[in-house]
Design an enzyme around this catalytic site. Structure first.
Site, mmCIF file in Angstrom:
data_model
loop_
_atom_site.group_PDB
_atom_site.id
_atom_site.type_symbol
_atom_site.label_atom_id
_atom_site.label_comp_id
_atom_site.label_asym_id
_atom_site.label_seq_id
_atom_site.Cartn_x
_atom_site.Cartn_y
_atom_site.Cartn_z
ATOM 1 N N LYS A 222 0.874 -1.146 0.052
ATOM 2 C CA LYS A 222 -0.203 -0.027 -0.097
ATOM 3 C C LYS A 222 1.032 1.375 -0.050
ATOM 4 O O LYS A 222 1.982 1.237 0.468
ATOM 5 C CB LYS A 222 -1.031 0.043 1.084
ATOM 6 C CG LYS A 222 -2.326 -1.055 1.018
ATOM 7 C CD LYS A 222 -3.259 -0.741 2.083
ATOM 8 C CE LYS A 222 -4.318 -1.686 1.843
ATOM 9 N NZ LYS A 222 -5.246 -2.046 3.006
ATOM 10 N N ARG A 256 -3.088 -10.022 5.675
ATOM 11 C CA ARG A 256 -3.782 -9.875 4.242
ATOM 12 C C ARG A 256 -2.702 -9.561 3.558
ATOM 13 O O ARG A 256 -2.226 -8.150 3.297
ATOM 14 C CB ARG A 256 -4.990 -9.097 4.109
ATOM 15 C CG ARG A 256 -5.538 -9.007 2.867
ATOM 16 C CD ARG A 256 -6.976 -8.165 2.825
ATOM 17 N NE ARG A 256 -7.567 -8.143 1.571
ATOM 18 C CZ ARG A 256 -7.141 -7.171 0.586
ATOM 19 N NH1 ARG A 256 -6.157 -6.467 0.656
ATOM 20 N NH2 ARG A 256 -7.954 -7.329 -0.785
#
Ligand code: YH5
Length: 279
Positions: A222, A256
């Protein structure tokens, strides 16, 4: 010690586990159509299962900043065949990444064991559907909507506001008849948060444990990694692994990630260390 139950299956969270990201969305670089998208998702499932993922998170809606909405029919056409393929071939836990009650229902009927909803069951009908399906649900915090969430996120106290939001969603879930054992919480890295908000949340993650639910963390590749390090998406592995390691040390149960093999190595080393404490 946490354990998830879904139908006849159980999943121990005694040490951290990896949830693999499976995007069933058309690749912007190719135009092979629906079948190519299905095939590449299935090959990705094959790969991550062999690498040690305990959960595969199958999603047909992109929730990246600025991504456009997908219709119910399109989302179903993307995810259901991949869930059927996975349920037929593997013993792995299957998570449906969706906010739509109809998708949750058909996914669970096709073999999904867990619901991952970035909108924390706030869409109409989602709360009642999740409660009636009686499977574990991950409730994630987001400020705003995917279309505008990164415009100018603001908080007085980010950890407290995330904690208060999740605590309120838990209350709604319990009131809707959901079992306490079926709830997983997630601060939602990158969903309406600046770089500083994301790192404050990571640093203060243990505060979210006061709610006494397992935590799921998604920071793989991210912007909180890429913007800090000034690296493109394909150059974020080391940063993502460092983030996964920190999250696990802060007590996160489910990670995740995109890079399953490497993350499994990291948590195996960590778990061996923690296990040796008792020697
Ligand atoms: C999450 O944190 N995130 S989708 C942008 C990237 C890389 C990855 C620019 N679904 C989460 O993974 N579900 C997503 O690089 C999620 N927690 C849960 N529970 C966004 C994503 C991503 C976005």
């Amino acid at each position: 010690m946490f354990e998830l139950k879904s139908g006849e299956k159980t999943l121990s969270l005694a040490s951290p586990i990896v949830m693999a990201i499976i995007n069933v969305t058309p690749d912007s670089f190719s135009d092979g159509g629906q079948h190519a998208t299905f095939e590449s998702a299935c090959r990705q499932v094959d790969k991550v299962v062999s690498q040690g993922a305990k959960i595969v998170d199958i999603g047909g809606e992109s929730t990246r900043p600025g991504a456009t909405a997908v219709t119910l029919e399109e989302e179903l056409a993307r995810v259901i065949p991949v869930i059927e393929y996975t349920a037929d071939k593997y013993d792995v836990w299957i998570s449906i990444d969706s906010s739509k009650p109809e998708v949750m229902e058909q996914a669970v009927n096709a073999g999904a064991h867990l619901i991952n909803d970035v909108r924390a069951l706030q869409e109409p009908g989602a709360l009642a559907m999740a409660a009636s399906l009686d499977v574990p649900v991950c409730l994630m915090h987001m400020q705003g909507q995917p279309q505008n969430m990164q415009d100018a996120p603001e908080y007085d106290n980010v950890i407290q506001q995330v904690n208060d939001f999740l605590s309120l969603r838990v209350d709604y879930c319990l009131a809707a008849g959901m079992s306490r054992e079926n709830i997983i919480l997630d601060p939602g890295f990158g969903f309406g948060k600046t770089l500083e908000h994301n790192y404050e949340l990571l640093a203060k993650l243990p505060e979210l444990h006061s709610l006494h639910f397992p935590l799921l963390i998604g920071l793989s590749r991210k912007s909180m990694i890429g913007d800090l390090l000034q690296r493109d998406t394909d150059q974020r592995l080391a940063g993502s692994l460092a983030g996964a390691m920190i999250a696990a040390q802060q007590g996160a149960q489910i990670l995740r990630v995109h890079d399953v093999e490497e993350t499994v190595d990291v948590i195996t080393v960590m778990s061996a260390t923690m296990a040796s404490l008792h020697n």
